[in-house]
Design a protein around this motif. Structure first.
Motif, PDB file in Angstrom:
ATOM      1  N   ASN A 184     -74.241   9.504  14.272  1.00 47.60           N
ATOM      2  CA  ASN A 184     -73.015   9.299  14.756  1.00 47.60           C
ATOM      3  C   ASN A 184     -72.265   8.633  13.571  1.00 47.60           C
ATOM      4  O   ASN A 184     -72.600   8.823  12.403  1.00 47.60           O
ATOM      5  CB  ASN A 184     -73.052   8.289  15.977  1.00 47.60           C
ATOM      6  N   ARG A 185     -70.909   8.150  13.791  1.00 46.82           N
ATOM      7  CA  ARG A 185     -70.198   7.740  12.680  1.00 46.82           C
ATOM      8  C   ARG A 185     -70.895   6.628  11.849  1.00 46.82           C
ATOM      9  O   ARG A 185     -70.629   6.485  10.717  1.00 46.82           O
ATOM     10  CB  ARG A 185     -68.657   7.599  13.124  1.00 46.82           C
ATOM     11  N   ARG A 186     -71.416   5.544  12.580  1.00 49.71           N
ATOM     12  CA  ARG A 186     -71.826   4.548  11.832  1.00 49.71           C
ATOM     13  C   ARG A 186     -72.874   5.133  11.106  1.00 49.71           C
ATOM     14  O   ARG A 186     -73.125   4.664   9.841  1.00 49.71           O
ATOM     15  CB  ARG A 186     -72.494   3.568  13.023  1.00 49.71           C
ATOM     16  N   SER A 187     -73.881   6.009  11.412  1.00 45.61           N
ATOM     17  CA  SER A 187     -74.887   6.601  10.677  1.00 45.61           C
ATOM     18  C   SER A 187     -74.287   7.494   9.250  1.00 45.61           C
ATOM     19  O   SER A 187     -75.043   7.314   8.306  1.00 45.61           O
ATOM     20  CB  SER A 187     -75.750   7.382  11.489  1.00 45.61           C
ATOM     21  N   LEU A 188     -73.042   7.972   9.799  1.00 49.98           N
ATOM     22  CA  LEU A 188     -72.534   8.825   8.503  1.00 49.98           C
ATOM     23  C   LEU A 188     -72.111   7.809   7.622  1.00 49.98           C
ATOM     24  O   LEU A 188     -72.373   8.329   6.243  1.00 49.98           O
ATOM     25  CB  LEU A 188     -71.338   9.424   9.397  1.00 49.98           C
ATOM     26  N   GLU A 189     -71.567   6.777   7.878  1.00 49.54           N
ATOM     27  CA  GLU A 189     -71.057   5.773   6.840  1.00 49.54           C
ATOM     28  C   GLU A 189     -72.238   5.564   5.877  1.00 49.54           C
ATOM     29  O   GLU A 189     -71.905   5.468   4.523  1.00 49.54           O
ATOM     30  CB  GLU A 189     -70.240   4.803   7.492  1.00 49.54           C
ATOM     31  N   ASP A 190     -73.248   4.969   6.673  1.00 52.35           N
ATOM     32  CA  ASP A 190     -74.521   4.677   5.712  1.00 52.35           C
ATOM     33  C   ASP A 190     -74.744   5.857   4.939  1.00 52.35           C
ATOM     34  O   ASP A 190     -75.192   5.862   3.640  1.00 52.35           O
ATOM     35  CB  ASP A 190     -75.412   4.082   6.577  1.00 52.35           C
ATOM     36  N   GLN A 191     -74.721   7.162   5.287  1.00 51.71           N
ATOM     37  CA  GLN A 191     -75.381   8.317   4.604  1.00 51.71           C
ATOM     38  C   GLN A 191     -74.485   8.699   3.457  1.00 51.71           C
ATOM     39  O   GLN A 191     -75.120   9.053   2.404  1.00 51.71           O
ATOM     40  CB  GLN A 191     -75.619   9.245   5.684  1.00 51.71           C
ATOM     41  N   VAL A 192     -73.140   8.303   3.637  1.00 53.71           N
ATOM     42  CA  VAL A 192     -72.310   8.714   2.752  1.00 53.71           C
ATOM     43  C   VAL A 192     -72.586   7.733   1.367  1.00 53.71           C
ATOM     44  O   VAL A 192     -72.586   8.516   0.346  1.00 53.71           O
ATOM     45  CB  VAL A 192     -71.011   8.542   3.229  1.00 53.71           C
ATOM     46  N   GLU A 193     -72.690   6.780   1.713  1.00 54.05           N
ATOM     47  CA  GLU A 193     -72.909   5.645   0.615  1.00 54.05           C
ATOM     48  C   GLU A 193     -74.024   5.977  -0.211  1.00 54.05           C
ATOM     49  O   GLU A 193     -74.260   6.043  -1.467  1.00 54.05           O
ATOM     50  CB  GLU A 193     -73.207   4.175   1.053  1.00 54.05           C
ATOM     51  N   VAL A 194     -75.297   6.525   0.494  1.00 51.65           N
ATOM     52  CA  VAL A 194     -76.488   6.789   0.021  1.00 51.65           C
ATOM     53  C   VAL A 194     -76.170   8.036  -0.876  1.00 51.65           C
ATOM     54  O   VAL A 194     -76.658   8.291  -1.948  1.00 51.65           O
ATOM     55  CB  VAL A 194     -77.785   6.995   1.015  1.00 51.65           C
ATOM     56  N   SER A 195     -75.604   9.197  -0.443  1.00 52.67           N
ATOM     57  CA  SER A 195     -75.308  10.484  -0.835  1.00 52.67           C
ATOM     58  C   SER A 195     -74.474  10.047  -2.155  1.00 52.67           C
ATOM     59  O   SER A 195     -74.437  10.818  -3.245  1.00 52.67           O
ATOM     60  CB  SER A 195     -74.801  11.296   0.105  1.00 52.67           C
ATOM     61  N   LEU A 196     -73.488   9.352  -2.050  1.00 53.25           N
ATOM     62  CA  LEU A 196     -72.688   9.121  -3.201  1.00 53.25           C
ATOM     63  C   LEU A 196     -73.269   8.510  -4.416  1.00 53.25           C
ATOM     64  O   LEU A 196     -73.184   8.886  -5.437  1.00 53.25           O
ATOM     65  CB  LEU A 196     -71.432   8.271  -2.959  1.00 53.25           C
ATOM     66  N   LEU A 197     -74.108   7.369  -4.108  1.00 49.81           N
ATOM     67  CA  LEU A 197     -75.177   6.985  -5.065  1.00 49.81           C
ATOM     68  C   LEU A 197     -75.945   7.801  -5.828  1.00 49.81           C
ATOM     69  O   LEU A 197     -75.973   7.865  -7.036  1.00 49.81           O
ATOM     70  CB  LEU A 197     -75.934   5.506  -4.421  1.00 49.81           C
ATOM     71  N   ARG A 198     -76.497   8.658  -4.996  1.00 44.74           N
ATOM     72  CA  ARG A 198     -77.353   9.525  -5.701  1.00 44.74           C
ATOM     73  C   ARG A 198     -76.805  10.712  -6.239  1.00 44.74           C
ATOM     74  O   ARG A 198     -77.054  11.111  -7.346  1.00 44.74           O
ATOM     75  CB  ARG A 198     -78.298  10.495  -4.316  1.00 44.74           C
ATOM     76  N   ALA A 199     -75.546  11.148  -6.138  1.00 44.31           N
ATOM     77  CA  ALA A 199     -74.933  12.057  -6.775  1.00 44.31           C
ATOM     78  C   ALA A 199     -74.237  11.334  -8.085  1.00 44.31           C
ATOM     79  O   ALA A 199     -74.246  12.136  -9.060  1.00 44.31           O
ATOM     80  CB  ALA A 199     -73.718  12.449  -5.651  1.00 44.31           C
ATOM     81  N   GLN A 200     -74.007  10.089  -8.074  1.00 46.50           N
ATOM     82  CA  GLN A 200     -73.502   9.386  -9.301  1.00 46.50           C
ATOM     83  C   GLN A 200     -74.792   9.275 -10.120  1.00 46.50           C
ATOM     84  O   GLN A 200     -74.527   9.345 -11.477  1.00 46.50           O
ATOM     85  CB  GLN A 200     -73.021   8.212  -9.029  1.00 46.50           C
ATOM     86  N   ARG A 201     -75.774   8.879  -9.516  1.00 46.97           N
ATOM     87  CA  ARG A 201     -77.199   8.698 -10.172  1.00 46.97           C
ATOM     88  C   ARG A 201     -77.613  10.103 -11.145  1.00 46.97           C
ATOM     89  O   ARG A 201     -77.659  10.015 -12.180  1.00 46.97           O
ATOM     90  CB  ARG A 201     -78.114   8.106  -9.635  1.00 46.97           C
ATOM     91  N   GLN A 202     -77.377  11.025 -10.129  1.00 50.90           N
ATOM     92  CA  GLN A 202     -77.895  12.382 -10.519  1.00 50.90           C
ATOM     93  C   GLN A 202     -76.847  13.244 -11.484  1.00 50.90           C
ATOM     94  O   GLN A 202     -77.021  14.380 -11.970  1.00 50.90           O
ATOM     95  CB  GLN A 202     -78.641  13.359  -9.610  1.00 50.90           C
ATOM     96  N   GLN A 203     -75.760  12.754 -11.480  1.00 47.08           N
ATOM     97  CA  GLN A 203     -74.627  13.670 -11.932  1.00 47.08           C
ATOM     98  C   GLN A 203     -74.583  14.997 -11.128  1.00 47.08           C
ATOM     99  O   GLN A 203     -74.136  16.108 -11.815  1.00 47.08           O
ATOM    100  CB  GLN A 203     -74.689  13.686 -13.348  1.00 47.08           C
ATOM    101  N   SER A 204     -74.619  14.860  -9.951  1.00 50.16           N
ATOM    102  CA  SER A 204     -74.544  16.078  -8.972  1.00 50.16           C
ATOM    103  C   SER A 204     -73.121  16.057  -8.107  1.00 50.16           C
ATOM    104  O   SER A 204     -72.387  15.282  -8.182  1.00 50.16           O
ATOM    105  CB  SER A 204     -75.761  16.145  -8.121  1.00 50.16           C
ATOM    106  N   ARG A 205     -73.122  17.220  -7.469  1.00 49.39           N
ATOM    107  CA  ARG A 205     -72.001  17.301  -6.608  1.00 49.39           C
ATOM    108  C   ARG A 205     -72.514  17.066  -4.971  1.00 49.39           C
ATOM    109  O   ARG A 205     -73.332  17.103  -4.496  1.00 49.39           O
ATOM    110  CB  ARG A 205     -71.584  18.874  -6.547  1.00 49.39           C
ATOM    111  N   LEU A 206     -71.370  16.826  -4.410  1.00 51.69           N
ATOM    112  CA  LEU A 206     -71.404  16.605  -2.992  1.00 51.69           C
ATOM    113  C   LEU A 206     -70.342  16.995  -2.206  1.00 51.69           C
ATOM    114  O   LEU A 206     -69.017  16.844  -2.590  1.00 51.69           O
ATOM    115  CB  LEU A 206     -71.443  14.998  -2.770  1.00 51.69           C
ATOM    116  N   ALA A 207     -70.496  17.628  -1.222  1.00 50.13           N
ATOM    117  CA  ALA A 207     -69.304  18.040  -0.268  1.00 50.13           C
ATOM    118  C   ALA A 207     -69.139  17.175   0.941  1.00 50.13           C
ATOM    119  O   ALA A 207     -70.219  17.623   1.651  1.00 50.13           O
ATOM    120  CB  ALA A 207     -69.359  19.665  -0.054  1.00 50.13           C
ATOM    121  N   VAL A 208     -68.115  16.878   1.521  1.00 49.62           N
ATOM    122  CA  VAL A 208     -68.058  16.279   2.856  1.00 49.62           C
ATOM    123  C   VAL A 208     -67.025  17.318   3.618  1.00 49.62           C
ATOM    124  O   VAL A 208     -65.690  17.690   3.359  1.00 49.62           O
ATOM    125  CB  VAL A 208     -67.220  14.979   2.620  1.00 49.62           C
ATOM    126  N   CYS A 209     -67.734  17.905   4.661  1.00 55.91           N
ATOM    127  CA  CYS A 209     -67.273  18.908   5.384  1.00 55.91           C
ATOM    128  C   CYS A 209     -66.972  18.498   6.768  1.00 55.91           C
ATOM    129  O   CYS A 209     -67.864  18.199   7.496  1.00 55.91           O
ATOM    130  CB  CYS A 209     -68.165  20.164   5.379  1.00 55.91           C
TER     131      CYS A 209
END
Length: 513
Positions: free
Chosen positions: A352-377
């Motif tokens: 749900n939206r609450r889970s999505l907020e937590d997952q976006v934080e994790v995905s952003l940190l992973r993308a920043q650490r790995q210098q990779s890309r992320l698409a929010v659709c």
């Protein structure tokens, strides 16, 4: 007359002597709110605990100390006091518990409190209990009243303790609540003091055995009606006693658990860390309170809320452990369900939206650490409203569940899908290398979602997609709200261009101008 305390005893006699400490342990838990029936139940538990102590000890001081201690554990009172006047006309302390510093200002040590014209003197003189009584007029009235106010005492109960038909002592309870002793609790308090008086007047083996049998019957019936088990071990952790509820909970009879020990309740799924915490508490001779997975005799598992209380002699030596067990399997499952519901969409089971907020934080940190890309659709279903209008909301719910399943199946292991309301979904697609690779993933999603959907009634329906995509790439550092707003704006453009668009999506670079 009763046997002297140091006389040899059988195993049953040993249990008698430690009954007081067992009673203390059974009451050493947070009391429920003291209102109405709950308050009366705690007073009744107070009486049963005092009766247990009376049945299991042969020492006057032990009984009086337990009376004061159990009073504080079972009621809202903050000071309990057993006293009597001496030959010089001063109240001498026999036992006490709680805010005893209330007494210090009048006399120190507390063996010389002067008799005044207050509640204590009146009860001693008339041998009639007083409850919720104000301090009467007298030379010490203002001093006592001021002291009581400082300690927030608003109610007092004073009861006589006769012995051999003569005044012997007084029992006083001081409570911060107004009218803390209603009529039903007064009756119970008077019955408690009658029990104490009877025990003091005739402390013989016959009376002890009779009272013990009666109280054991009451205690046994109460334990059988609950899911809690009680275990008593010696200092070396050898099981000495288990109550019937323990056998009902675990399936092990007393003789079996005495022979096998408590470790027989452990199994392959029992958390080793929980066992280490228990061993550490036992080694340190401290209180333990926790939950762990245990095994019944037939191999079935249950979640056990376990409390272990070390029992020490008056000299401070460890003598016994009391364990209390409660099956909290249903409570734990309910808690897990609440935790699951907090992060999952009830209809589809995806995030749900609450889970999505937590997952976006994790995905952003992973993308920043790995210098990779992320698409929010952000996805909105086209032609979904006609399904609801023509076939009803049950059909619409079925379509949403099918779409959720198809999205999960087409996404990669590193991607994520959530439903944030109505027919709106959000996808997180990580780790793609080029825009063309992202568009291939989006095309696969379209092919899966727009396929025919068959309702339970046999009708065939279909929906289409509109999508807005917000791209993230380092070193840009957006937050969840910004990414979602950008994707939502792109979705709005996609829906507005529905008639002439080449793809069902519009992609916008997330980095602000």
């Amino acid at each position: 007359m009763a046997n002297p305390p140091d006389a040899p005893s059988t195993r049953q006699g040993m249990l008698h002597r430690f009954g007081k400490r067992l009673g203390d342990a059974l009451l050493a838990r947070n009391p429920p709110p003291h209102h109405g029936q709950a308050r009366l139940d705690r007073f009744l538990a107070f009486r049963n605990a005092v009766a247990q102590v009376a049945a299991h000890t042969e020492q006057e001081q032990v009984l009086l100390d337990a009376l004061c201690t159990l009073a504080l554990q079972s009621t809202t009172a903050t000071l309990a006091w057993v006293c009597r006047p001496d030959a010089q006309g001063n109240f001498s302390t026999l036992a006490e518990a709680g805010r005893v510093d209330y007494l210090d200002e009048f006399a120190h040590p507390r063996t010389g409190l002067p008799i005044d014209q207050g509640p204590l003197n009146r009860v001693w003189r008339e041998q009639t209990p007083l409850f919720n009584a104000p301090f009467p007029e007298g030379p010490l009235r203002r001093a006592w009243e001021e002291r009581a106010r400082k300690f927030s005492f608003r109610s007092i109960a004073v009861l006589p303790i006769p012995r051999d038909g003569k005044p012997w002592a007084l029992f006083a309870l001081y409570d911060p609540a107004a009218r803390a002793f209603p009529s039903d609790c007064q009756i119970v308090l008077q019955s408690i003091l009658r029990l104490v008086t009877e025990t003091l007047e005739d402390w013989c083996d016959i009376l002890q055995e009779r009272e013990q049998a009666r109280q054991q019957s009451i205690l046994g019936a109460a334990l059988k009606a609950s899911d809690e088990g009680v275990i008593l071990t010696d200092a070396e952790r050898q099981v000495l006693y288990t109550n019937p509820s323990f056998s009902m909970l675990t399936g092990y009879l007393p003789a079996e658990i005495t022979r096998l020990g408590m470790r027989v309740l452990q199994g392959p799924l029992t958390d080793p860390e929980a066992l280490r915490e228990i061993d550490a508490a036992l080694h340190a001779q401290t209180f333990y309170n926790g939950t762990l997975l245990n095994y019944r005799r037939d191999g079935r598992t249950f979640w056990n809320h376990l409390s272990l209380i070390p029992i020490h002699s008056p000299e401070g030596a460890l003598t016994h452990y009391v364990g209390m067990m409660r099956d909290v399997t249903e409570e734990r499952l309910a808690l897990h369900q609440l935790e699951y519901d907090a992060y999952h969409d009830r209809l589809t089971g995806i995030g749900n939206r609450r889970s999505l907020e937590d997952q976006v934080e994790v995905s952003l940190l992973r993308a920043q650490r790995q210098q990779s890309r992320l698409a929010v659709c952000m996805i909105d279903l086209d032609h979904f409203k006609p399904v609801n209008d023509l076939y009803g909301h049950d059909a619409g719910d079925h379509v949403l569940r099918v779409i959720s399943r198809r999205l999960q199946e087409k996404l990669r292991r590193t991607d994520y899908v959530a439903r944030i309301g109505g027919d709106e979904f959000v996808l997180l697609i990580e780790g793609y290398n080029t825009r063309q690779e992202l568009e291939i993933i989006l095309a696969k999603i379209e092919g899966a979602v727009t396929g025919p959907i068959y309702l339970k009634t046999g009708e065939r329906v279909g929906v289409h997609l509109s999508m807005g995509v917000s791209l993230y790439h380092p070193p840009y550092r957006p937050d969840f709200t910004t990414l979602l707003q950008t994707a939502d704006q792109a979705l709005y453009q996609s829906k507005a261009q529905k008639g002439q668009r080449e793809h069902y999506w519009i992609i916008v670079d997330g980095e602000p101008a």
